[in-house]
Scaffold this motif. Structure first.
Motif, short mmCIF file in Angstrom:
data_model
loop_
_atom_site.label_atom_id
_atom_site.label_comp_id
_atom_site.label_asym_id
_atom_site.label_seq_id
_atom_site.Cartn_x
_atom_site.Cartn_y
_atom_site.Cartn_z
N LEU A 280 0.76 -1.14 -0.04
CA LEU A 280 -0.07 0.05 0.04
C LEU A 280 0.88 1.35 0.10
CD1 LEU A 280 -3.05 1.14 0.67
CD2 LEU A 280 -2.01 1.30 2.95
N VAL A 281 1.93 1.17 0.87
CA VAL A 281 2.70 2.57 1.13
C VAL A 281 3.64 2.88 -0.10
CG1 VAL A 281 3.99 3.75 2.82
CG2 VAL A 281 2.17 2.57 3.52
N ALA A 282 3.92 1.49 -0.80
CA ALA A 282 4.98 1.89 -1.72
C ALA A 282 4.48 2.55 -2.93
CB ALA A 282 5.23 0.37 -2.29
N LYS A 283 2.94 2.66 -3.18
CA LYS A 283 2.50 3.50 -4.25
C LYS A 283 2.47 4.72 -4.03
CE LYS A 283 -0.92 -0.19 -5.13
NZ LYS A 283 -2.44 -0.52 -5.49
N PRO A 284 3.11 5.57 -4.79
CA PRO A 284 3.30 7.08 -4.67
C PRO A 284 1.91 7.85 -4.96
CG PRO A 284 4.80 6.20 -6.28
CD PRO A 284 3.99 5.06 -6.08
N GLU A 285 1.18 6.98 -5.46
CA GLU A 285 -0.30 7.84 -5.53
C GLU A 285 -0.97 7.93 -4.05
OE1 GLU A 285 -0.97 3.81 -7.45
OE2 GLU A 285 0.54 5.40 -7.42
N ASN A 286 -0.66 6.76 -3.36
CA ASN A 286 -1.19 6.70 -1.93
C ASN A 286 -0.77 7.70 -1.00
OD1 ASN A 286 -3.15 4.71 -2.41
ND2 ASN A 286 -1.65 3.18 -1.97
N ARG A 287 0.85 7.81 -1.29
CA ARG A 287 1.58 8.82 -0.36
C ARG A 287 1.16 10.26 -0.52
NH1 ARG A 287 5.68 5.27 -1.81
NH2 ARG A 287 6.82 7.08 -3.07
N ALA A 288 0.84 10.56 -1.71
CA ALA A 288 0.25 11.88 -2.47
C ALA A 288 -0.92 12.10 -1.80
CB ALA A 288 0.35 11.71 -3.72
N ARG A 289 -1.69 11.36 -1.21
CA ARG A 289 -3.31 11.70 -1.14
C ARG A 289 -3.09 11.90 0.52
NH1 ARG A 289 -6.64 6.65 -2.60
NH2 ARG A 289 -8.17 7.95 -1.82
N ASP B 281 -0.83 12.28 4.46
CA ASP B 281 0.39 11.84 5.19
C ASP B 281 0.18 10.57 5.96
OD1 ASP B 281 1.68 14.19 4.34
OD2 ASP B 281 0.76 15.17 5.97
N LEU B 282 1.19 9.74 6.00
CA LEU B 282 0.77 8.34 6.82
C LEU B 282 2.00 8.30 7.96
CD1 LEU B 282 1.03 6.26 3.47
CD2 LEU B 282 -0.97 7.25 4.63
N LEU B 283 1.27 8.05 9.13
CA LEU B 283 2.24 7.66 10.19
C LEU B 283 2.06 6.10 10.42
CD1 LEU B 283 4.04 8.37 12.52
CD2 LEU B 283 1.88 9.19 13.87
N ILE B 284 2.97 5.31 10.30
CA ILE B 284 3.09 4.04 10.56
C ILE B 284 3.39 3.58 12.05
CG2 ILE B 284 3.76 1.77 9.99
CD1 ILE B 284 4.62 3.05 7.15
N VAL B 285 2.60 2.78 12.61
CA VAL B 285 2.84 2.53 14.05
C VAL B 285 3.04 0.97 14.02
CG1 VAL B 285 1.80 2.56 16.51
CG2 VAL B 285 1.26 4.28 14.97
N ASP C 189 11.10 4.60 1.32
CA ASP C 189 12.00 5.41 2.22
C ASP C 189 11.00 5.69 3.40
OD1 ASP C 189 14.54 5.24 1.23
OD2 ASP C 189 14.31 6.90 0.05
N TYR C 190 11.23 5.92 4.68
CA TYR C 190 10.75 6.34 5.60
C TYR C 190 11.40 7.19 6.87
CZ TYR C 190 12.02 2.06 7.91
OH TYR C 190 12.47 0.95 8.45
N ARG C 191 10.67 8.22 7.59
CA ARG C 191 11.37 8.85 8.66
C ARG C 191 10.96 8.16 9.85
NH1 ARG C 191 10.01 15.14 8.76
NH2 ARG C 191 10.95 15.14 6.96
N THR D 41 4.46 15.76 2.61
CA THR D 41 5.56 15.45 2.02
C THR D 41 5.13 13.94 1.60
OG1 THR D 41 7.71 14.52 2.23
CG2 THR D 41 6.56 14.43 4.34
N ASP D 42 5.71 13.31 0.77
CA ASP D 42 5.52 11.90 0.13
C ASP D 42 6.10 11.06 0.86
OD1 ASP D 42 3.85 13.01 -1.65
OD2 ASP D 42 4.96 12.71 -3.58
N MET D 43 6.84 11.38 2.07
CA MET D 43 7.67 10.43 2.96
C MET D 43 6.66 9.93 4.08
SD MET D 43 11.47 10.58 4.60
CE MET D 43 12.33 10.42 2.90
#
Length: 333
Positions: free
Chosen positions: A23-32, A34-38, A56-58, A70-72
């Motif tokens: 899911l997160v690897a798709k750029p279009e999802n990251r563009a829609r 911001d994602l905080l993975i727990v 990549d992730y922070r 951001t897309d990250m």
């Protein structure tokens, strides 16, 4: 401003980390959004390895440090105190405890509107119960954690068709006694409000009967006459666009082919679940409706039988994400 979605990896024994990686690897999802993975960093990395997808992730310590606009994606590296390896493809107390503790973190953030919605990959009910979950399912557990005493219901969603139910995880022999006009009207209200939060302006709702052939004018039972039809009338009087009761063996064909309804209210669990899963098992979504925060998840389970094989279908997780984004945007507005 994009909404911030809390994303959970699900039970580490199943296909959840792989699904989230896809899911997160798709750029279009990251563009829609911001994602905080727990979740455990090692589990996320393993999921990417299985899926053969990289992004990549922070690493962050809390929600305030999450990357915005951001897309990250960001990751809170959550681990259990014992920090031992997880068993795979089997129900375990540790897998359940990991899931429950991750839920707690995400619920706190989402309740405070620091994250606007919560999406979790499949969890295992046996593991959750082994870890001490005392409720029948995670939805009831969420309500307790949120100190929520209002009405709530599990919505099952396939593409643009939603279902709710008057009763859920109870024995079939107990269903009839639980059917009341108040509960039927309440189910109509819940699915109407859920559809509105997901962007449907004027929800059209069908209500199922309970007995074979809709009771055949009382020949096979009177629930349609005494409970369901009067409840539909009451719902309409309150301003809801509700129709029924309809025979359960044909209403889903009509809803699918004629697209005249946005939601279907069923009387018990399998009345809607069988139809929805036959029409699209790998696209089905569960929305925990009525709760004060948006929570979505794919409707399928942990799929222990294909763990680690790299062939988990992300379709339902994608649909769950799509709904979570729409509901999160509604909270922002």
């Amino acid at each position: 401003m994009k909404p911030l979605i809390a994303v959970l990896l699900g039970d580490p024994a199943g296909i959840g980390p792989e699904l989230i990686a896809r899911l997160v690897a798709k750029p279009e999802n990251r563009a829609r959004a911001d994602l905080l993975i727990v979740g455990d960093k090692r589990e996320l990395d393993k999921g990417m390895e299985i899926a053969q997808q990289r992004f990549d992730y922070r690493l962050v310590d809390n929600v305030d440090a999450a990357a915005r606009d951001t897309d990250m994606p960001s990751l809170i590296d959550f681990r259990l105190p014992d920090d031992a390896p997880y068993e795979r493809a089997v129900s375990t107390e540790r897998g359940g405890r990991y899931s429950l503790e991750a839920f707690k973190q995400a619920l706190v953030m989402t309740r405070a509107n620091r994250t606007q919605a919560m999406l979790f990959a499949p969890v295992n009910k046996t593991s959750l119960h082994m870890a001490g979950m005392e409720t029948n399912d995670e939805m009831e557990w969420f309500a307790r954690q949120l100190d929520f005493s209002g009405a709530f219901c599990e919505f099952n969603v396939l593409d643009e068709l939603w279902t709710s139910r008057v009763t859920s995880h109870i024995a079939l022999k107990d269903v009839s006694a639980k059917l009341t006009q108040e509960r039927v009207v309440g189910a109509v209200q819940l699915i109407h409000d859920g559809l509105k939060r997901a962007g449907v302006d004027k929800p059209r709702i069908a209500v199922c009967g309970f007995n074979p052939h809709n009771g055949d004018n009382g020949a096979f039972g009177r629930e349609e006459i005494d409970v369901i039809a009067p409840a539909v009338e009451h719902a309409c009087a309150q301003g809801y666009d509700a129709q029924g009761p309809f025979p359960a063996d044909t209403i889903f064909v009509r809803a699918r082919d004629q697209k005249v309804f946005d939601g279907v209210v069923t009387m018990y669990h399998d009345q809607g679940q069988i139809a929805m899963k036959l029409m699209g098992f790998w696209r089905g979504v569960t929305v925990h409706g009525g709760l004060p925060v948006p929570i979505t998840t794919p409707a399928h389970g942990t799929a222990f039988d294909i763990h680690g094989q790299g062939r988990a279908d992300v379709g339902a997780t994608q649909k769950a994400f799509d709904i979570a984004v729409r509901m999160a945007q509604d909270r922002l507005s």
